[in-house]
Design a protein around this motif. Structure first.
Motif, PDB file in Angstrom:
ATOM      1  N   GLN A   1     -74.324  49.541   1.799  1.00 13.24           N
ATOM      2  CA  GLN A   1     -73.147  49.319   2.626  1.00 13.24           C
ATOM      3  C   GLN A   1     -72.404  50.641   2.731  1.00 13.24           C
ATOM      4  O   GLN A   1     -72.195  51.309   1.716  1.00 13.24           O
ATOM      5  CB  GLN A   1     -72.268  48.229   1.974  1.00 13.24           C
ATOM      6  N   ASP A   2     -72.009  51.022   3.945  1.00 13.95           N
ATOM      7  CA  ASP A   2     -71.323  52.305   4.169  1.00 13.95           C
ATOM      8  C   ASP A   2     -72.127  53.464   3.560  1.00 13.95           C
ATOM      9  O   ASP A   2     -71.550  54.392   2.978  1.00 13.95           O
ATOM     10  CB  ASP A   2     -69.903  52.296   3.572  1.00 13.95           C
TER      11      ASP A   2
ATOM     12  N   ARG B   1     -68.733  35.670   2.776  1.00 16.69           N
ATOM     13  CA  ARG B   1     -67.684  36.606   2.354  1.00 16.69           C
ATOM     14  C   ARG B   1     -68.058  37.075   0.954  1.00 16.69           C
ATOM     15  O   ARG B   1     -68.182  36.265   0.043  1.00 16.69           O
ATOM     16  CB  ARG B   1     -66.325  35.908   2.347  1.00 16.69           C
TER      17      ARG B   1
ATOM     18  N   GLU C   1     -64.102  43.964  -0.257  1.00 20.92           N
ATOM     19  CA  GLU C   1     -64.550  42.694   0.304  1.00 20.92           C
ATOM     20  C   GLU C   1     -65.148  42.934   1.675  1.00 20.92           C
ATOM     21  O   GLU C   1     -64.577  43.664   2.482  1.00 20.92           O
ATOM     22  CB  GLU C   1     -63.381  41.715   0.419  1.00 20.92           C
ATOM     23  N   LYS C   2     -66.308  42.323   1.921  1.00 24.79           N
ATOM     24  CA  LYS C   2     -66.954  42.453   3.228  1.00 24.79           C
ATOM     25  C   LYS C   2     -67.371  41.063   3.692  1.00 24.79           C
ATOM     26  O   LYS C   2     -67.576  40.170   2.866  1.00 24.79           O
ATOM     27  CB  LYS C   2     -68.210  43.325   3.125  1.00 24.79           C
ATOM     28  N   THR C   3     -67.513  40.909   5.001  1.00 20.46           N
ATOM     29  CA  THR C   3     -67.972  39.637   5.553  1.00 20.46           C
ATOM     30  C   THR C   3     -69.209  39.872   6.404  1.00 20.46           C
ATOM     31  O   THR C   3     -69.237  40.809   7.195  1.00 20.46           O
ATOM     32  CB  THR C   3     -66.850  38.997   6.397  1.00 20.46           C
TER      33      THR C   3
ATOM     34  N   LYS D   1     -72.233  37.928   8.944  1.00 23.55           N
ATOM     35  CA  LYS D   1     -72.577  36.712   9.669  1.00 23.55           C
ATOM     36  C   LYS D   1     -73.743  36.062   8.936  1.00 23.55           C
ATOM     37  O   LYS D   1     -74.737  36.728   8.662  1.00 23.55           O
ATOM     38  CB  LYS D   1     -73.011  37.049  11.107  1.00 23.55           C
TER      39      LYS D   1
END
Lengths: 321, 189
Positions: free
Chosen positions: B17-18, B40, B53-55, B57
């Motif tokens: 992530q990132d 979430r 925190e990331k969300t 789909k």
């Protein structure tokens, strides 16, 4: 070996009492209790739902694979078309991919249909049921648009509003995909579940109504504003408890909806869901004018008992089933 | 490239992530009554240590991070790198300052540490929960104070500073909890 129930005996007694109270509520109103199959020949086309399938064998069967129902809706609509009058059902339903503190794959749904009611009359009746079951205050009603304007300041019904909602969401840094998301409804669902729902129904039960037409497959379009449909949801303590419609009765539109769902399924790489021809045939024969709602009974019991986990109100949740 | 679907998410799973490998701490399904569901998640970024925190789909795929944890014994530092060895294969790995960061003050030769590797390179070093280190400097305490009321700072051989009871003296070895940097006890040499 954990053979004992996860719910207390007190919670199980409360469940029995809840069911008895619901049955007497509808008996007083002359609404007929019905019982439709859990195992059926067709499943849902809704791309966000997933049926559990079972294999059956036997001589007279027309197919080998059957679908455990995610809702009794299709069968109940066939009864309505057959002239049943107003009906209700306390149904076990099964949905795949749903396990968590608030979700069990198998749960209990209270679904009912009222002939000659529109969504406002049905909201009134739900209100009476909630007051009698929970002893809560009378509900408040807020449009979907006003709920968004209050929390985000963005209008969910205009293209411009969706773009300002996108900026509002991007600032909250939920994930890189948000800035490129092509589907406006996904942005609306994101804002709704993460920021709006938790604020709803905190002081009294709250109905959100006039949902975007794009999110309301089975509801009638509003005659004064084609951007919204006559669908509502009920929230208590930030929990979505019920979802209802002033029902679509047009067989042609229903068939188009099935086809549209399947084209979304194709795009997502999911198998095509067989369309329920019996439902379409029933709608062709004529569904009477009615409003209908589905309400999660396990969640209702959780609210009544102040339980935080669905396993507190189920005798045997899936881990112990 | 390996990836995980959101329905495989669970605590401990390592994802990218990132541009940074991350570990999932918590995963929650968020479902509207109808329509798109979300996962979430709370994740710890393994290089910066940040928790965010990331969300996602639900149903989407997320790139997997090639992260593993191994136990290695600390050997020595040459000033630029900290060297560790696998006690069974005798294979050595060098970790840079960014990877070792705060752990430097708890590194004792031959102690077994946990190294987090990303694509085979060390990104984090976790010292053992308890280490024993000699005090190089502390004020002379009052004799007879055995309660350790208040205590005093003591500098350890690695440069770490911990609060010790007044009766503990320079030259003594103390046991320290590396997770909170607190003194546990004296160690008899």
């Amino acid at each position: 070996m954990n053979w004992q129930p996860s719910a207390s005996l007190q919670a199980l007694r409360a469940r029995a009492e809840l069911l008895a109270n619901i049955r007497s509520f509808f008996a007083e109103r002359d609404v007929l209790e019905v019982d439709t199959p859990i195992v059926a020949a067709r499943g849902v086309t809704d791309p966000h739902l997933s049926n559990v399938t079972v294999k059956l064998c036997g001589d007279g069967l027309s197919q080998s694979e059957y679908f455990l129902q995610t809702s009794p809706e299709y069968a109940m609509k066939r009864l309505l078309a057959a002239g049943s009058g107003s009906i209700y059902q306390i149904a076990k339903v099964i949905r795949n991919d749903e396990v968590g503190p608030q979700h069990n794959p198998e749960f209990t749904m209270l679904e009912w249909y009222r002939l000659g009611f529109d969504e406002y009359q049905l909201m009134d009746e739900i209100d009476q049921l909630m007051c009698s079951l929970l002893g809560c205050k009378a509900s408040k009603r807020v449009t979907y648009q006003d709920a968004f304007l209050t929390v985000t300041g963005c209008d969910p019904l205009t293209a411009q509003g969706i773009e300002s909602l996108r900026c509002w969401l991007v600032k909250r840094d939920l994930g890189d995909w948000v800035k490129d998301e092509a589907d406006p409804d996904t942005l609306l669902y994101l804002a709704m579940t993460h920021y709006i729902e938790p604020t709803l129904g905190q002081t009294e039960p709250t109905f959100i109504y006039n949902f975007p037409a794009s999110q309301s497959a089975l509801a009638r379009i509003h005659p004064d504003d084609p951007r919204v449909a006559r669908r509502f949801e009920l929230y208590i303590d930030g929990v979505e408890l019920a979802n209802g419609f002033y029902e679509l009765t047009d067989a042609m539109q229903q068939a188009q909806r099935f086809a549209a769902d399947n084209s979304i399924r194709m795009k997502q790489g999911k198998p095509r869901a067989l369309e329920d021809e019996r439902l379409v045939a029933a709608l062709q024969a004529g569904l009477p004018d009615c409003a209908g709602v589905a309400l999660g009974l396990d969640r209702l019991l959780m609210l009544k008992l102040g339980a935080s986990q669905i396993s507190d109100v189920l005798a045997f949740p899936i881990e112990r089933a | 490239m390996a990836s995980y679907s959101t329905n495989e998410f669970k605590g401990g799973l390592k994802i990218m992530q990132d541009g940074e490998p991350c570990s999932i701490l918590e995963n929650e399904m968020v479902k509207p009554g109808k329509g798109q569901a979300f996962n979430r998640v709370k994740i710890r970024k393994l290089i910066s240590g940040k928790v965010v925190e990331k969300t996602f789909k639900s149903g989407e795929s997320v790139e997997a991070a090639d992260v593993q944890e191994i136990e290695l014994a600390y050997l020595y530092s040459d000033g630029e790198f900290w060297h560790f060895m696998n006690n069974e294969t005798f294979e050595q790995i060098a970790a840079d300052e960014a990877a070792v960061s705060d752990a430097t003050k708890w590194l004792v030769e031959q102690d077994v540490c946990t190294l987090t590797l990303w694509d085979g390179k060390p990104i984090n070093v976790t010292p053992p929960n308890f280490v024993e280190l000699e005090i190089t400097e502390t004020d002379p305490g009052l004799k007879g104070d055995t309660q350790g009321t208040g205590g005093k700072p003591a500098t350890l051989v690695t440069g770490a500073v911990v609060r010790v009871p007044l009766f503990v003296q320079t030259g003594e070895v103390v046991k320290v909890d590396t997770r909170n940097g607190e003194y546990v006890s004296r160690v008899q040499k």
